[in-house]
Design a protein around this motif. Sequence first.
Motif, PDB file in Angstrom:
ATOM      1  N   VAL A 148      38.138  36.635  56.148  1.00 19.35           N
ATOM      2  CA  VAL A 148      37.024  36.118  55.258  1.00 19.35           C
ATOM      3  C   VAL A 148      37.391  34.739  55.032  1.00 19.35           C
ATOM      4  CG1 VAL A 148      35.054  36.410  53.693  1.00 19.35           C
ATOM      5  CG2 VAL A 148      36.363  38.405  54.901  1.00 19.35           C
ATOM      6  N   VAL A 149      36.612  33.719  55.647  1.00 18.44           N
ATOM      7  CA  VAL A 149      36.865  32.442  55.015  1.00 18.44           C
ATOM      8  C   VAL A 149      35.634  32.017  54.250  1.00 18.44           C
ATOM      9  CG1 VAL A 149      37.263  29.769  55.917  1.00 18.44           C
ATOM     10  CG2 VAL A 149      38.005  31.808  57.435  1.00 18.44           C
ATOM     11  N   VAL A 150      35.881  31.651  53.116  1.00 17.06           N
ATOM     12  CA  VAL A 150      34.987  31.313  51.887  1.00 17.06           C
ATOM     13  C   VAL A 150      34.995  29.685  51.747  1.00 17.06           C
ATOM     14  CG1 VAL A 150      34.545  33.332  51.073  1.00 17.06           C
ATOM     15  CG2 VAL A 150      36.252  32.105  50.283  1.00 17.06           C
ATOM     16  N   PRO A 151      33.874  29.302  51.581  1.00 12.97           N
ATOM     17  CA  PRO A 151      33.851  27.744  51.133  1.00 12.97           C
ATOM     18  C   PRO A 151      34.087  27.512  49.532  1.00 12.97           C
ATOM     19  CG  PRO A 151      31.624  28.577  51.095  1.00 12.97           C
ATOM     20  CD  PRO A 151      32.529  29.607  51.624  1.00 12.97           C
ATOM     21  N   SER A 152      35.533  27.383  49.199  1.00 13.05           N
ATOM     22  CA  SER A 152      36.028  27.224  47.940  1.00 13.05           C
ATOM     23  C   SER A 152      37.332  26.651  48.053  1.00 13.05           C
ATOM     24  CB  SER A 152      35.794  28.394  47.122  1.00 13.05           C
ATOM     25  OG  SER A 152      36.514  28.115  45.758  1.00 13.05           O
ATOM     26  N   ASP A 153      37.907  26.062  47.192  1.00 13.84           N
ATOM     27  CA  ASP A 153      39.365  25.376  47.043  1.00 13.84           C
ATOM     28  C   ASP A 153      40.163  26.139  45.879  1.00 13.84           C
ATOM     29  OD1 ASP A 153      37.983  23.882  45.130  1.00 13.84           O
ATOM     30  OD2 ASP A 153      38.865  22.169  45.655  1.00 13.84           O
ATOM     31  N   ALA A 154      39.083  26.938  45.119  1.00 10.81           N
ATOM     32  CA  ALA A 154      39.679  27.665  43.738  1.00 10.81           C
ATOM     33  C   ALA A 154      40.923  28.739  44.349  1.00 10.81           C
ATOM     34  CB  ALA A 154      38.644  28.395  43.039  1.00 10.81           C
ATOM     35  N   PRO A 155      41.991  28.505  43.677  1.00 12.38           N
ATOM     36  CA  PRO A 155      43.055  29.687  44.178  1.00 12.38           C
ATOM     37  C   PRO A 155      42.647  30.904  43.824  1.00 12.38           C
ATOM     38  CG  PRO A 155      44.055  28.072  42.656  1.00 12.38           C
ATOM     39  CD  PRO A 155      42.347  27.636  42.832  1.00 12.38           C
ATOM     40  N   GLU A 156      41.966  31.144  42.952  1.00 12.59           N
ATOM     41  CA  GLU A 156      41.460  32.702  42.529  1.00 12.59           C
ATOM     42  C   GLU A 156      40.086  33.169  43.058  1.00 12.59           C
ATOM     43  OE1 GLU A 156      39.611  29.561  39.763  1.00 12.59           O
ATOM     44  OE2 GLU A 156      41.689  30.137  40.204  1.00 12.59           O
ATOM     45  N   ILE A 157      39.656  32.452  44.159  1.00  9.73           N
ATOM     46  CA  ILE A 157      38.385  32.825  44.712  1.00  9.73           C
ATOM     47  C   ILE A 157      38.441  34.137  45.196  1.00  9.73           C
ATOM     48  CG2 ILE A 157      38.586  31.631  46.759  1.00  9.73           C
ATOM     49  CD1 ILE A 157      35.483  32.110  44.744  1.00  9.73           C
ATOM     50  N   CYS A 158      39.697  34.354  46.031  1.00 14.86           N
ATOM     51  CA  CYS A 158      39.631  35.816  46.656  1.00 14.86           C
ATOM     52  C   CYS A 158      39.612  36.995  45.716  1.00 14.86           C
ATOM     53  CB  CYS A 158      41.082  35.728  47.410  1.00 14.86           C
ATOM     54  SG  CYS A 158      41.148  34.594  49.040  1.00 14.86           S
ATOM     55  N   THR A 159      40.526  36.795  44.714  1.00 11.32           N
ATOM     56  CA  THR A 159      40.395  37.796  43.745  1.00 11.32           C
ATOM     57  C   THR A 159      38.927  37.936  43.132  1.00 11.32           C
ATOM     58  OG1 THR A 159      42.679  37.286  43.274  1.00 11.32           O
ATOM     59  CG2 THR A 159      41.323  38.393  41.563  1.00 11.32           C
ATOM     60  N   ALA A 160      38.286  36.998  42.760  1.00 12.34           N
ATOM     61  CA  ALA A 160      36.908  36.846  42.120  1.00 12.34           C
ATOM     62  C   ALA A 160      35.855  37.524  43.112  1.00 12.34           C
ATOM     63  CB  ALA A 160      36.337  35.547  41.803  1.00 12.34           C
ATOM     64  N   LEU A 161      36.134  37.400  44.498  1.00 13.09           N
ATOM     65  CA  LEU A 161      35.273  38.180  45.433  1.00 13.09           C
ATOM     66  C   LEU A 161      35.565  39.567  45.553  1.00 13.09           C
ATOM     67  CD1 LEU A 161      34.514  35.036  47.752  1.00 13.09           C
ATOM     68  CD2 LEU A 161      32.993  35.966  46.062  1.00 13.09           C
ATOM     69  N   GLN A 162      36.775  39.873  44.883  1.00 15.19           N
ATOM     70  CA  GLN A 162      37.127  41.345  45.264  1.00 15.19           C
ATOM     71  C   GLN A 162      37.949  41.480  46.733  1.00 15.19           C
ATOM     72  OE1 GLN A 162      34.441  44.096  44.238  1.00 15.19           O
ATOM     73  NE2 GLN A 162      34.483  43.765  42.108  1.00 15.19           N
ATOM     74  N   LEU A 163      38.429  40.168  47.145  1.00 15.87           N
ATOM     75  CA  LEU A 163      39.068  40.378  48.398  1.00 15.87           C
ATOM     76  C   LEU A 163      40.811  40.110  48.135  1.00 15.87           C
ATOM     77  CD1 LEU A 163      36.759  38.171  50.354  1.00 15.87           C
ATOM     78  CD2 LEU A 163      37.017  40.726  50.525  1.00 15.87           C
ATOM     79  N   ALA A 164      41.688  40.119  48.993  1.00 12.95           N
ATOM     80  CA  ALA A 164      43.082  39.890  48.712  1.00 12.95           C
ATOM     81  C   ALA A 164      43.471  38.453  49.252  1.00 12.95           C
ATOM     82  CB  ALA A 164      43.995  40.926  49.537  1.00 12.95           C
ATOM     83  N   PRO A 165      43.988  37.843  48.692  1.00 13.24           N
ATOM     84  CA  PRO A 165      44.482  36.396  49.194  1.00 13.24           C
ATOM     85  C   PRO A 165      45.526  36.772  50.335  1.00 13.24           C
ATOM     86  CG  PRO A 165      45.437  36.744  46.911  1.00 13.24           C
ATOM     87  CD  PRO A 165      44.787  37.987  47.137  1.00 13.24           C
ATOM     88  N   VAL A 166      45.532  35.690  51.335  1.00 16.34           N
ATOM     89  CA  VAL A 166      46.368  35.877  52.331  1.00 16.34           C
ATOM     90  C   VAL A 166      47.988  35.880  51.854  1.00 16.34           C
ATOM     91  CG1 VAL A 166      47.193  35.010  54.556  1.00 16.34           C
ATOM     92  CG2 VAL A 166      44.813  34.658  53.850  1.00 16.34           C
ATOM     93  N   ALA A 167      48.639  36.797  52.456  1.00 16.31           N
ATOM     94  CA  ALA A 167      50.211  36.846  52.152  1.00 16.31           C
ATOM     95  C   ALA A 167      50.800  35.491  52.581  1.00 16.31           C
ATOM     96  CB  ALA A 167      50.913  38.093  52.635  1.00 16.31           C
ATOM     97  N   ALA A 168      51.689  35.264  51.926  1.00 15.17           N
ATOM     98  CA  ALA A 168      52.441  33.975  52.293  1.00 15.17           C
ATOM     99  C   ALA A 168      53.360  34.099  53.622  1.00 15.17           C
ATOM    100  CB  ALA A 168      53.365  33.526  51.173  1.00 15.17           C
ATOM    101  N   THR A 169      53.648  35.089  54.187  1.00 15.13           N
ATOM    102  CA  THR A 169      54.469  35.343  55.317  1.00 15.13           C
ATOM    103  C   THR A 169      53.502  35.217  56.460  1.00 15.13           C
ATOM    104  OG1 THR A 169      53.927  37.765  55.312  1.00 15.13           O
ATOM    105  CG2 THR A 169      55.812  36.798  54.263  1.00 15.13           C
ATOM    106  N   THR A 170      52.055  35.175  56.180  1.00 10.20           N
ATOM    107  CA  THR A 170      51.177  35.191  57.607  1.00 10.20           C
ATOM    108  C   THR A 170      50.588  33.891  57.484  1.00 10.20           C
ATOM    109  OG1 THR A 170      49.369  36.423  56.553  1.00 10.20           O
ATOM    110  CG2 THR A 170      51.251  37.750  57.842  1.00 10.20           C
ATOM    111  N   GLY A 171      50.153  33.343  58.463  1.00 13.50           N
ATOM    112  CA  GLY A 171      49.243  32.125  58.857  1.00 13.50           C
ATOM    113  C   GLY A 171      47.793  32.665  58.532  1.00 13.50           C
ATOM    114  N   PRO A 172      46.829  31.912  58.247  1.00 12.33           N
ATOM    115  CA  PRO A 172      45.527  32.323  58.251  1.00 12.33           C
ATOM    116  C   PRO A 172      44.796  32.445  59.695  1.00 12.33           C
ATOM    117  CG  PRO A 172      45.613  30.140  57.600  1.00 12.33           C
ATOM    118  CD  PRO A 172      46.902  30.579  57.885  1.00 12.33           C
ATOM    119  N   ARG A 173      44.756  33.693  60.085  1.00  9.15           N
ATOM    120  CA  ARG A 173      44.450  34.033  61.090  1.00  9.15           C
ATOM    121  C   ARG A 173      43.051  34.938  61.540  1.00  9.15           C
ATOM    122  NH1 ARG A 173      48.205  34.554  65.977  1.00  9.15           N
ATOM    123  NH2 ARG A 173      47.669  32.472  66.364  1.00  9.15           N
TER     124      ARG A 173
END
Length: 173
Positions: A148-173
């Motif tokens: 899910v790609v959201v318009p924001s540069d806030a690092p905590e936006i995924c958590t605020a939207l109740q989504l998981a941040p992308v794990a560092a081991t994978t690229g954003p695919r």
Amino acid sequence: MNDERDISPARLNAMRDALAEHVASEPVRAHRTRRRRVLIGSVLSLVAVGGVAIAGLRVLAPAEVVDTSIAMCASEARRNADGGFDGTAVAMSEPFNPGVPTDALELCTLMWEQGAFEPDFDPLSVPPEDPFPVPPLTVCVAPDGTAVVVPSDAPEICTALQLAPVAATTGPR
């Protein structure tokens, strides 16, 4: 009606002794009961707090994008009442959408540049010569493993939207 004259002195003394014994033991019982209630309440509170903490960690833990056949490009960094997003879901896999980027961030950036999120966007029109401005975009992971790609540069936006941040081991695919 009975009064003390009708009760034998032995019976009256036995009743007084039983009452005195009951009164003497009552504070201990009340203290034990109160202590037991506090202990049970504390244990239940700890279990509830622990459950919430574990659930929170599960939601907040970074996750990998496992479904690369589709991505959600959100037009706003907020969820609707039904839990969904305004924007569009786009098929990324080759058989369904040939020639489309397979990277969710790249695909959503392209959509922003073409004006797909503008109010008067016409999908049948020719893309503009000058690209539309692209806001900072962040890739999150939905519970089903899609990006899910959201318009924001806030690092905590995924958590605020109740989504998981992308794990560092994978690229954003």
